[in-house]
Design a protein around this motif. Structure first.
Motif, PDB file in Angstrom:
ATOM      1  N   CYS A  81       0.843  -1.187   0.000  1.00  0.00           N
ATOM      2  CA  CYS A  81       0.000   0.000   0.000  1.00  0.00           C
ATOM      3  C   CYS A  81       0.882   1.242   0.000  1.00  0.00           C
ATOM      4  O   CYS A  81       1.933   1.255   0.643  1.00  0.00           O
ATOM      5  CB  CYS A  81      -0.893   0.044   1.241  1.00  0.00           C
ATOM      6  N   TYR A  82       0.446   2.263  -0.713  1.00  0.00           N
ATOM      7  CA  TYR A  82       1.186   3.514  -0.676  1.00  0.00           C
ATOM      8  C   TYR A  82       1.001   4.181   0.685  1.00  0.00           C
ATOM      9  O   TYR A  82      -0.053   4.047   1.313  1.00  0.00           O
ATOM     10  CB  TYR A  82       0.694   4.462  -1.769  1.00  0.00           C
ATOM     11  N   PRO A  83       1.996   4.925   1.124  1.00  0.00           N
ATOM     12  CA  PRO A  83       1.838   5.685   2.374  1.00  0.00           C
ATOM     13  C   PRO A  83       0.699   6.690   2.242  1.00  0.00           C
ATOM     14  O   PRO A  83       0.353   7.130   1.138  1.00  0.00           O
ATOM     15  CB  PRO A  83       3.187   6.393   2.521  1.00  0.00           C
ATOM     16  N   GLU A  84       0.156   7.072   3.381  1.00  0.00           N
ATOM     17  CA  GLU A  84      -0.979   8.003   3.375  1.00  0.00           C
ATOM     18  C   GLU A  84      -0.593   9.366   2.815  1.00  0.00           C
ATOM     19  O   GLU A  84      -1.444  10.137   2.364  1.00  0.00           O
ATOM     20  CB  GLU A  84      -1.528   8.162   4.790  1.00  0.00           C
ATOM     21  N   TRP A  85       0.719   9.674   2.837  1.00  0.00           N
ATOM     22  CA  TRP A  85       1.168  10.965   2.309  1.00  0.00           C
ATOM     23  C   TRP A  85       1.508  10.903   0.819  1.00  0.00           C
ATOM     24  O   TRP A  85       1.987  11.861   0.238  1.00  0.00           O
ATOM     25  CB  TRP A  85       2.380  11.467   3.087  1.00  0.00           C
ATOM     26  N   GLY A  86       1.260   9.747   0.195  1.00  0.00           N
ATOM     27  CA  GLY A  86       1.451   9.624  -1.242  1.00  0.00           C
ATOM     28  C   GLY A  86       2.604   8.722  -1.628  1.00  0.00           C
ATOM     29  O   GLY A  86       3.430   8.342  -0.808  1.00  0.00           O
ATOM     30  N   LYS A  87       2.659   8.382  -2.905  1.00  0.00           N
ATOM     31  CA  LYS A  87       3.703   7.499  -3.422  1.00  0.00           C
ATOM     32  C   LYS A  87       5.027   8.251  -3.533  1.00  0.00           C
ATOM     33  O   LYS A  87       5.099   9.295  -4.178  1.00  0.00           O
ATOM     34  CB  LYS A  87       3.289   6.985  -4.797  1.00  0.00           C
ATOM     35  N   PRO A  88       6.080   7.734  -2.905  1.00  0.00           N
ATOM     36  CA  PRO A  88       7.387   8.389  -3.026  1.00  0.00           C
ATOM     37  C   PRO A  88       7.936   8.248  -4.447  1.00  0.00           C
ATOM     38  O   PRO A  88       7.536   7.379  -5.205  1.00  0.00           O
ATOM     39  CB  PRO A  88       8.259   7.602  -2.029  1.00  0.00           C
ATOM     40  N   PHE A 127      10.837  16.430  13.721  1.00  0.00           N
ATOM     41  CA  PHE A 127      11.436  17.468  12.888  1.00  0.00           C
ATOM     42  C   PHE A 127      12.056  16.905  11.610  1.00  0.00           C
ATOM     43  O   PHE A 127      12.267  17.634  10.635  1.00  0.00           O
ATOM     44  CB  PHE A 127      12.495  18.253  13.676  1.00  0.00           C
ATOM     45  N   MET A 128      12.385  15.595  11.587  1.00  0.00           N
ATOM     46  CA  MET A 128      12.963  14.981  10.391  1.00  0.00           C
ATOM     47  C   MET A 128      11.978  14.038   9.704  1.00  0.00           C
ATOM     48  O   MET A 128      12.352  13.248   8.838  1.00  0.00           O
ATOM     49  CB  MET A 128      14.255  14.221  10.745  1.00  0.00           C
ATOM     50  N   GLN A 129      10.713  14.132  10.079  1.00  0.00           N
ATOM     51  CA  GLN A 129       9.704  13.211   9.581  1.00  0.00           C
ATOM     52  C   GLN A 129       9.564  13.259   8.061  1.00  0.00           C
ATOM     53  O   GLN A 129       9.417  12.214   7.416  1.00  0.00           O
ATOM     54  CB  GLN A 129       8.357  13.510  10.235  1.00  0.00           C
ATOM     55  N   ASP A 130       9.621  14.455   7.474  1.00  0.00           N
ATOM     56  CA  ASP A 130       9.481  14.561   6.020  1.00  0.00           C
ATOM     57  C   ASP A 130      10.600  13.816   5.303  1.00  0.00           C
ATOM     58  O   ASP A 130      10.367  13.137   4.294  1.00  0.00           O
ATOM     59  CB  ASP A 130       9.478  16.025   5.597  1.00  0.00           C
ATOM     60  N   GLU A 131      11.818  13.929   5.825  1.00  0.00           N
ATOM     61  CA  GLU A 131      12.944  13.245   5.206  1.00  0.00           C
ATOM     62  C   GLU A 131      12.852  11.740   5.413  1.00  0.00           C
ATOM     63  O   GLU A 131      13.195  10.956   4.528  1.00  0.00           O
ATOM     64  CB  GLU A 131      14.265  13.779   5.760  1.00  0.00           C
TER      65      GLU A 131
END
Length: 233
Positions: free
Chosen positions: A53-60, A94-98
């Protein structure tokens, strides 16, 4: 103290001694290197019976992403599960996006942060004498930048698709671009074709600089002579 009390005390000391040995059996007593394991999620997801499944924040974007950072000790073992730890996932917000970009999981249902918690509890707790909770994740992210596998393969014309590539050519391309020899592991897709799955590079004891891997586990030569780099999931 009477004989009964002395006997009970001796038993208690013995039990505690065994407990200390048990708790310390997986700690890194002679850290020699860190193994940064990256994976191609396309190869994980196209195996028979595997659902992603793709992550909830979208396909990397297509990339080799972090699977784990393993501490390796001089006795030839990879330490793991070095005791419970009060993991505070909020500290790495703080590094969650990365982390979402470089260390995602496609497991269904999406486990998100639980994947990072799992990796810390399994491997990170064994590095606490060298890397704390935040430095552990920072080290993995920085090492991934040094070992840009997707870019190295693309430079050599090795791109995702149904084409087969020589395993020797893949290893040569990675070594030339990154400067160190990789440890490549394969699995098989639903059609039974051998495909690149994991690529590992090693870092020094500080977790900052890439080095040649001091040890490649035996029995891990599981790639065919020609393998695929399948499309990203």
């Amino acid at each position: 103290m009477g004989k009964t009390g002395s006997s009970l005390l001796a038993k208690l000391v013995l039990i505690l001694s065994f407990a200390v040995v048990a708790l310390g059996s997986n700690t890194v007593t002679n850290l020699k290197a860190f193994y940064l394991v990256q994976q191609w999620l396309g190869s994980y997801c196209n195996q028979a019976g595997t659902k992603c499944c793709y992550p909830e924040w979208g396909k990397p974007s297509p990339d080799f992403t972090i699977d784990g950072l393993w501490p390796y000790s001089g006795d030839g073992n990879f330490a793991y599960n070095c005791g419970d730890d009060n993991y505070d996932v909020g500290r790495i917000k703080f590094m969650q996006d990365e982390l979402r970009k470089s260390w995602p999981s496609f497991t269904c249902p999406q486990i998100g942060r639980k994947f990072w918690v799992h990796e810390w509890n399994k491997h990170g707790t064994c590095t606490k004498s060298v890397l704390g909770e935040i430095p552990y994740f920072e080290a993995a992210l920085n090492l991934k930048k040094q070992a840009n596998i997707y870019q190295a393969l693309a430079k050599a014309g090795i791109t995702p698709g149904n084409k087969f590539y020589s395993l020797k050519d893949i290893k040569r391309a990675l070594a030339r671009s990154i400067g160190f020899h990789p440890w490549v592991r394969c699995n098989h897709n639903a059609q039974g074709h051998s495909q690149i799955w994991q690529v590992t590079f090693c870092a020094d004891k500080s977790g900052k600089h890439l080095i040649e891997c001091p040890y490649i586990p035996s029995g891990r030569n599981d790639c065919a002579s020609h393998i695929q780099l399948p499309p990203y999931y």
